[in-house]
Design a protein around this motif. Structure first.
Motif: not given
Length: 161
Positions: A2-3, A5-10
């Motif tokens: 999950n971390f 994916r969030t980092l990739s989105a940011i």
């Protein structure tokens, strides 16, 4: 997971904002000349000469210019550039565009030119600035002004046909 994916989105959003910040200012466009190159009973062809100023600190790769020309508020012609060109940073460049008009549009225009020495113009269109993929952009342009009714444009006057 999950971390990641969030980092990739940011990271993706940051890159998109950075690309948007790199978008160049649009060139300033001026119609410097307009002449009739061919006039027949069915149509007219024009050659529009444009001067563009690049206000940016980097050169602009102009991939295309297309616009509609209005004369005295009558939609007269449409056209586009045939080839790409580059305008150096903070410099001027020139482009010529061939425009085509129908007899009906010309008839509407000539009815408005009685006893006039100049003609109001408006160009509405777009400039496509090059780049790869998402770095290319299309910028709308609009310019208004007045041209002297001289040279080949005199052929449009009702009293000279």
């Amino acid at each position: 997971m999950n971390f990641t994916r969030t980092l990739s989105a940011i990271l993706l959003v940051s890159v998109l904002f950075a690309c948007a910040a790199l978008r160049p200012a649009p060139p300033e466009v001026q119609l410097t000349g307009l002449e009739i190159t061919d006039l027949s009973l069915s149509h007219a062809n024009f050659l529009a000469r444009l001067q563009l100023y690049n206000p940016n600190g980097v050169s602009l790769d102009i991939k295309g210019l297309k616009f509609t020309l209005f004369l005295n508020d009558v939609r007269v012609a449409d056209g586009q550039t045939a080839k790409a060109f580059t305008i150096p940073a903070e410099q001027r460049g020139e482009a010529s565009i061939r425009l085509s008009s129908s007899l009906f549009n010309l008839y509407q225009l000539t009815r408005k030119l009685q006893d006039q020495d100049q003609i109001a113009f408006r160009i509405d269109g777009e400039v496509k600035i090059g780049g790869l993929g998402i770095l290319s952009t299309t910028i709308p342009i609009e310019r208004e002004g007045v041209l002297p009714l001289s040279g080949t444009l005199n052929q449009l006057r009702p009293d000279t046909r």
